[in-house]
Design a protein around this motif. Sequence first.
Motif, PDB file in Angstrom:
ATOM      1  N   VAL A   1     -22.206  16.989  10.543  1.00  0.00           N
ATOM      2  CA  VAL A   1     -23.478  17.259   9.866  1.00  0.00           C
ATOM      3  C   VAL A   1     -23.324  16.873   8.401  1.00  0.00           C
ATOM      4  O   VAL A   1     -22.398  17.302   7.726  1.00  0.00           O
ATOM      5  N   ARG A   2     -24.238  16.038   7.926  1.00  0.00           N
ATOM      6  CA  ARG A   2     -24.156  15.546   6.550  1.00  0.00           C
ATOM      7  C   ARG A   2     -25.274  16.054   5.658  1.00  0.00           C
ATOM      8  O   ARG A   2     -25.070  16.259   4.469  1.00  0.00           O
ATOM      9  N   ALA A   3     -26.481  16.230   6.213  1.00  0.00           N
ATOM     10  CA  ALA A   3     -27.617  16.585   5.369  1.00  0.00           C
ATOM     11  C   ALA A   3     -28.699  17.279   6.192  1.00  0.00           C
ATOM     12  O   ALA A   3     -28.662  17.268   7.419  1.00  0.00           O
ATOM     13  N   ALA A   4     -29.646  17.864   5.478  1.00  0.00           N
ATOM     14  CA  ALA A   4     -30.802  18.497   6.116  1.00  0.00           C
ATOM     15  C   ALA A   4     -32.062  17.869   5.547  1.00  0.00           C
ATOM     16  O   ALA A   4     -32.135  17.553   4.354  1.00  0.00           O
ATOM     17  N   VAL A   5     -33.047  17.664   6.397  1.00  0.00           N
ATOM     18  CA  VAL A   5     -34.353  17.170   5.959  1.00  0.00           C
ATOM     19  C   VAL A   5     -35.231  18.396   5.756  1.00  0.00           C
ATOM     20  O   VAL A   5     -35.384  19.220   6.665  1.00  0.00           O
ATOM     21  N   ILE A   6     -35.788  18.508   4.559  1.00  0.00           N
ATOM     22  CA  ILE A   6     -36.624  19.663   4.219  1.00  0.00           C
ATOM     23  C   ILE A   6     -38.040  19.191   3.971  1.00  0.00           C
ATOM     24  O   ILE A   6     -38.271  18.234   3.229  1.00  0.00           O
ATOM     25  N   ASP A   7     -38.989  19.856   4.605  1.00  0.00           N
ATOM     26  CA  ASP A   7     -40.408  19.605   4.353  1.00  0.00           C
ATOM     27  C   ASP A   7     -40.756  20.421   3.113  1.00  0.00           C
ATOM     28  O   ASP A   7     -40.831  21.649   3.161  1.00  0.00           O
ATOM     29  N   PHE A   8     -40.927  19.733   1.992  1.00  0.00           N
ATOM     30  CA  PHE A   8     -41.042  20.374   0.689  1.00  0.00           C
ATOM     31  C   PHE A   8     -42.444  20.221   0.120  1.00  0.00           C
ATOM     32  O   PHE A   8     -43.061  19.171   0.235  1.00  0.00           O
ATOM     33  N   GLY A   9     -42.925  21.282  -0.543  1.00  0.00           N
ATOM     34  CA  GLY A   9     -44.195  21.240  -1.254  1.00  0.00           C
ATOM     35  C   GLY A   9     -45.387  21.344  -0.333  1.00  0.00           C
ATOM     36  O   GLY A   9     -45.261  21.503   0.881  1.00  0.00           O
TER      37      GLY A   9
ATOM     38  N   GLY B   1     -50.039  17.807   1.912  1.00  0.00           N
ATOM     39  CA  GLY B   1     -49.480  17.443   0.619  1.00  0.00           C
ATOM     40  C   GLY B   1     -47.967  17.613   0.545  1.00  0.00           C
ATOM     41  O   GLY B   1     -47.387  17.455  -0.510  1.00  0.00           O
ATOM     42  N   SER B   2     -47.347  17.906   1.657  1.00  0.00           N
ATOM     43  CA  SER B   2     -45.890  18.066   1.642  1.00  0.00           C
ATOM     44  C   SER B   2     -45.230  16.715   1.871  1.00  0.00           C
ATOM     45  O   SER B   2     -45.852  15.767   2.320  1.00  0.00           O
ATOM     46  N   ARG B   3     -43.946  16.653   1.575  1.00  0.00           N
ATOM     47  CA  ARG B   3     -43.169  15.453   1.829  1.00  0.00           C
ATOM     48  C   ARG B   3     -41.769  15.869   2.231  1.00  0.00           C
ATOM     49  O   ARG B   3     -41.317  16.970   1.924  1.00  0.00           O
ATOM     50  N   LYS B   4     -41.103  14.981   2.912  1.00  0.00           N
ATOM     51  CA  LYS B   4     -39.758  15.275   3.392  1.00  0.00           C
ATOM     52  C   LYS B   4     -38.743  14.730   2.406  1.00  0.00           C
ATOM     53  O   LYS B   4     -38.840  13.593   1.968  1.00  0.00           O
ATOM     54  N   ILE B   5     -37.778  15.576   2.072  1.00  0.00           N
ATOM     55  CA  ILE B   5     -36.670  15.149   1.227  1.00  0.00           C
ATOM     56  C   ILE B   5     -35.370  15.512   1.955  1.00  0.00           C
ATOM     57  O   ILE B   5     -35.366  16.351   2.858  1.00  0.00           O
ATOM     58  N   VAL B   6     -34.280  14.853   1.566  1.00  0.00           N
ATOM     59  CA  VAL B   6     -33.001  15.085   2.223  1.00  0.00           C
ATOM     60  C   VAL B   6     -32.040  15.698   1.205  1.00  0.00           C
ATOM     61  O   VAL B   6     -31.887  15.186   0.099  1.00  0.00           O
TER      62      VAL B   6
END
Length: 168
Positions: free
Chosen positions: A94-102, A108-113
């Motif tokens: 496991v390297r990262a998590a995708v977060i649905d932010f904002g 109006g949300s966007r995904k960041i890693v």
Amino acid sequence: MRGMTRLMLVAVIVGSIAPAVPYAAEDPPAAQAEPNAPPPPAVPVVPKDAAPPPSVTIIGASDAHGVLGRDVRSAADEDMGRIVDVIVDRTGQVRAAVIDFGGFLGVGSRKIVVDWNALHFGKIANKKDSISLELTKAQVAAAPEYKEDTPIVVLGASGTLQPLQFIP
């Protein structure tokens, strides 16, 4: 009298041996079984190349939880979004998590890693089993948006991020 005793003895011996003789083809054993008798136990058939049984691990309900859909908070207890995916490298690490932010209710949300090591699992701010992120809301807001099938920009905590090494 002696001849009669021998004859009886032979009859007893033959009578005790007779049930051990196999049944004829027209008289199968199932036909002679009692009508209400349970069927004989099934013998498991195991192929010669069968895999060994798997190992079993029991994890207590309070010791582990799934992460997809879980809320993420900042150290200052700000809402940082919700985990919607987990990114693994080719070795399964496991390297990262995708977060649905904002946004609000998904609008109006966007995904960041974020780097997996920037997440902390445990109790914060008197909340049970929370997930906290070692980044501020301003840092996450400035992160580029994640889009599938494009290079992944992973936001990490200071000094903890290592580049993803993929071997073709």
